[in-house]
Design an enzyme around this catalytic site. Structure first.
Site, PDB file in Angstrom:
ATOM      1  N   HIS A 161     -10.955 -19.178  32.148  1.00 37.81           N
ATOM      2  CA  HIS A 161     -12.167 -19.535  31.390  1.00 37.81           C
ATOM      3  C   HIS A 161     -12.953 -20.622  32.106  1.00 37.81           C
ATOM      4  CE1 HIS A 161     -14.454 -21.150  27.837  1.00 37.81           C
ATOM      5  NE2 HIS A 161     -14.649 -19.863  27.687  1.00 37.81           N
ATOM      6  N   HIS A 182     -21.366 -17.473  29.669  1.00 37.35           N
ATOM      7  CA  HIS A 182     -21.953 -17.868  28.381  1.00 37.35           C
ATOM      8  C   HIS A 182     -23.473 -17.772  28.495  1.00 37.35           C
ATOM      9  CE1 HIS A 182     -18.029 -19.944  28.511  1.00 37.35           C
ATOM     10  NE2 HIS A 182     -17.944 -19.398  27.311  1.00 37.35           N
ATOM     11  N   HIS A 191     -15.478 -12.120  26.930  1.00 35.69           N
ATOM     12  CA  HIS A 191     -14.416 -12.690  26.108  1.00 35.69           C
ATOM     13  C   HIS A 191     -13.516 -11.604  25.519  1.00 35.69           C
ATOM     14  CE1 HIS A 191     -17.019 -16.233  26.572  1.00 35.69           C
ATOM     15  NE2 HIS A 191     -15.940 -16.950  26.323  1.00 35.69           N
ATOM     16  N   HIS A 316     -19.862 -19.680  16.782  1.00 34.55           N
ATOM     17  CA  HIS A 316     -18.928 -19.841  17.901  1.00 34.55           C
ATOM     18  C   HIS A 316     -18.906 -21.255  18.486  1.00 34.55           C
ATOM     19  CE1 HIS A 316     -18.511 -20.048  22.336  1.00 34.55           C
ATOM     20  NE2 HIS A 316     -17.308 -19.595  22.035  1.00 34.55           N
ATOM     21  N   HIS A 320     -15.816 -24.464  18.340  1.00 38.93           N
ATOM     22  CA  HIS A 320     -15.282 -25.223  19.481  1.00 38.93           C
ATOM     23  C   HIS A 320     -15.379 -26.731  19.267  1.00 38.93           C
ATOM     24  CE1 HIS A 320     -14.168 -22.484  22.722  1.00 38.93           C
ATOM     25  NE2 HIS A 320     -15.105 -21.666  22.276  1.00 38.93           N
ATOM     26  N   PHE A 338     -15.895 -26.454  27.668  1.00 41.62           N
ATOM     27  CA  PHE A 338     -15.419 -25.157  28.143  1.00 41.62           C
ATOM     28  C   PHE A 338     -14.344 -25.201  29.229  1.00 41.62           C
ATOM     29  CE2 PHE A 338     -19.409 -22.913  26.438  1.00 41.62           C
ATOM     30  CZ  PHE A 338     -18.755 -22.597  25.262  1.00 41.62           C
ATOM     31  N   HIS A 351     -11.426 -16.605  19.517  1.00 47.00           N
ATOM     32  CA  HIS A 351     -12.177 -15.536  20.174  1.00 47.00           C
ATOM     33  C   HIS A 351     -11.821 -14.153  19.669  1.00 47.00           C
ATOM     34  CE1 HIS A 351     -15.341 -17.013  22.630  1.00 47.00           C
ATOM     35  NE2 HIS A 351     -14.640 -18.133  22.684  1.00 47.00           N
TER      36      HIS A 351
END
Ligand code: C2O
Length: 565
Positions: A161, A182, A191, A316, A320, A338, A351
């Site tokens: 990732h 992203h 993902h 989303h 996070h 990230f 995810h």
């Protein structure tokens, strides 16, 4: 294996914990840092013992052994990562981190053709100590115990990732442009494949091809907190100490969370969350671009595109930042940024639920996939359960049953939630405010309200009006967020279950060695919203932006356009 060593991380020294006041303008790129440690009690092999320079040259150099033609971009218009040159990614404290996967001998195309379909279940239905729990924890523990150089090792998986989003790869054919998964239409399919291979590795390690990962059902009340399996007080490989201590169970998640938000009572938060889901999945997601994000093709500079889809942004991004810990928004750890997000096993449950939204959008809401070949043919490279590198395309992940899984059919309570206009005394007058030309471009360091003229309504056709927040500029390495309201003269009394709350723009920090300035747009569908507000015949609308991050976001303008103009 089990390491008792403390893992060092850096978090800022000079910051207040979650200030309740609106954030102040803060021009410093990074705060001074102090060392912060978290006892590694979950048995993860310490990454510090592994000098990656001994092992890694990236997947590249191997390109010539692939089954693609010698010049892979002769035909290609999709945006593709360049695996020849995996480079160091950057951590929030500006130090480099090598997230590149091990080198390998040959990359094969992979097209899934599962014959059995397993069901991913909601994480809240899993009991600590159950058979399933024991399998799941065994799989993750085995993954953590693998040699640090094994591409299936847990930290290696987390690094996948990091490499794909913190500047590990450049765009094939455009060596000066960073590749990124992203902020575009690559978000959902990348993902999906990533979680797919993670699940395959789990199956392989426990020798059970019926095993599935659970999904974090944050869109339903029973799932709106960190599921207990990830918070077990028993030493568990599913535990991660880098989570926000204020957000452990039974705290209800806030799907529109911003640093500094004052918590509301659980029932109210649940009501807001359901409204947010309804708005994002239904009101604001009418087309593939709304839902998946905008096109990203060969030669495109990801820093100047129209950007992320509705779901990537909300919920989303906020799941996070809400989950990860940070002393302040500049230096989050694990889920909150990230490069480290997938070091928390809850990432894969998060995810899985994001991925479930894709299924719901198609199956329950009449959504459809893109048919654009540059989306369908875009590919990614992952290591599979046998530690072999494979090339997979978006077109081969559209049907989850071919990938061997589906989602348990749990209730979707936000489908018929109603979002209502805030009751107000006077209906038809908007307060006065400047027009956008008097205000923009500007830095959003204080709330801004403008009166925006609607496009000429005398035309025919039923094309929807779109509010465009134009030319949003921010540093990709920093958290950014602002909230957007329409025809709301008192935002303090307005909530996510009020029609006046349109949603937000947000960025989860991505480390990069240099400042990467992003310039993008954010769009909201407003025709239905204005009807619901009884403002269908107004000539103007009032738009209010409320900054929610302390690093400046610049905005170039606001306008309303017809969708097909
Ligand atoms: Cu690649 Cu949830 O982020």
């Amino acid at each position: 294996m089990a390491s008792s060593s403390a893992v060092a991380y850096y978090i800022p020294y000079s910051s207040t914990f979650f200030p309740n006041k609106p954030p102040k303008f803060n021009n410093r790129r990074r705060n001074p840092v102090v060392k912060f440690t978290c006892k590694a009690k979950n048995g993860e092999t310490s990454p510090g013992k592994f000098d990656r320079r001994d092992v890694l040259l990236g997947l590249g150099g191997l390109y010539s052994t692939t089954s693609l033609s010698a010049n892979p971009f002769a035909l290609a218009d999709p945006a593709l990562p360049d695996f020849k040159d995996c480079i160091d990614a950057t951590q929030p404290d500006q130090t480099l981190i090598n997230c590149c996967p091990p080198s390998a001998s040959g990359i094969k195309n992979f097209v899934p053709s599962a014959t059995t379909v397993n069901t991913r279940m909601p994480a809240q239905s899993v009991e600590v100590g159950s058979d399933y729990y024991n399998k799941y924890t065994a799989a993750i523990q085995k993954m953590k115990n693998l040699s640090p150089s094994d591409p299936r090792n847990f930290r290696q998986q987390a690094n996948v990732h990091c490499a794909y989003c913190d500047g590990g790869y450049t765009l094939q054919g455009s060596p000066k442009l960073l590749y990124e998964i992203h902020n575009s239409w690559l978000f959902f399919p990348w993902h999906r494949w990533y979680v797919y291979f993670f699940e395959k590795i789990c199956q392989n390690l426990i020798d059970d091809d019926t095993f599935t990962l659970p999904f974090w059902n944050w869109d339903a009340p029973q799932g709106m907190q960190i599921p207990s399996i990830y918070n077990s007080s028993v030493i568990s490989p599913l535990y991660d100490c880098f989570r926000n201590p204020d957000h452990l169970p039974p705290t209800v998640i806030d799907l529109e969370w911003s640093y500094g938000d004052v918590p509301v009572d659980p029932e109210t938060q649940i009501k807001y969350n359901l409204a947010i889901m309804h708005t994002q999945m239904i009101t604001q997601s009418k087309t593939p671009n709304d839902f998946f994000g905008n096109a990203y093709r060969a030669g495109d500079d990801i820093t100047t595109l129209d950007g992320a889809g509705q779901i990537e942004q909300t919920p989303h991004n906020h799941v996070h930042t809400w989950t990860g810990t940070a002393v302040d928004q500049s230096n989050p750890i694990d889920m909150g940024t990230f490069y480290s997000a997938a070091r928390d096993p809850i990432f894969f449950a998060h995810h899985a639920n994001v991925d479930r939204m894709w299924s719901i959008w198609l199956n329950n809401l009449g959504g459809s996939n893109f048919t654009d070949k540059d989306w369908l043919n875009a590919y990614f490279i992952f290591y599979n359960e046998e530690a072999k590198p494979v090339r997979v395309r978006i077109k081969d992940c559209l049907d989850t049953t071919k990938l061997g899984y589906k989602y348990e059919d749990v209730p979707i309570p936000w489908l018929d939630v109603s979002v209502k206009p805030k009751p107000r005394a006077t209906a038809k007058t908007l307060p006065s405010a400047p027009d956008p030309a008097q205000v923009f471009p500007t830095t959003l360091d204080n709330p801004i309200s403008v009166i925006v003229k609607r496009p000429n309504k005398s035309g025919t056709g039923s094309s929807e009006e779109i509010l465009v927040i134009d030319g949003i500029e921010y540093d990709k390495g920093n958290y950014a967020k602002f909230n957007v309201y329409i025809n709301e003269d008192n935002v303090d009394a307005s909530h996510p279950d009020n029609t006046e709350f349109l949603g937000s723009f947000s960025n989860v920090s991505h480390g990069h060695l240099m400042t990467v300035t992003m310039k993008t747009n954010k769009q909201f569908r407003i025709s239905q919203v204005l009807e619901e507000l009884g403002a269908g015949d107004y000539e103007n609308v009032l738009v209010t932006l409320i900054p929610k991050s302390n690093i400046p976001v610049k905005i170039n303008g606001i306008k309303i356009v017809f969708e097909d103009s």
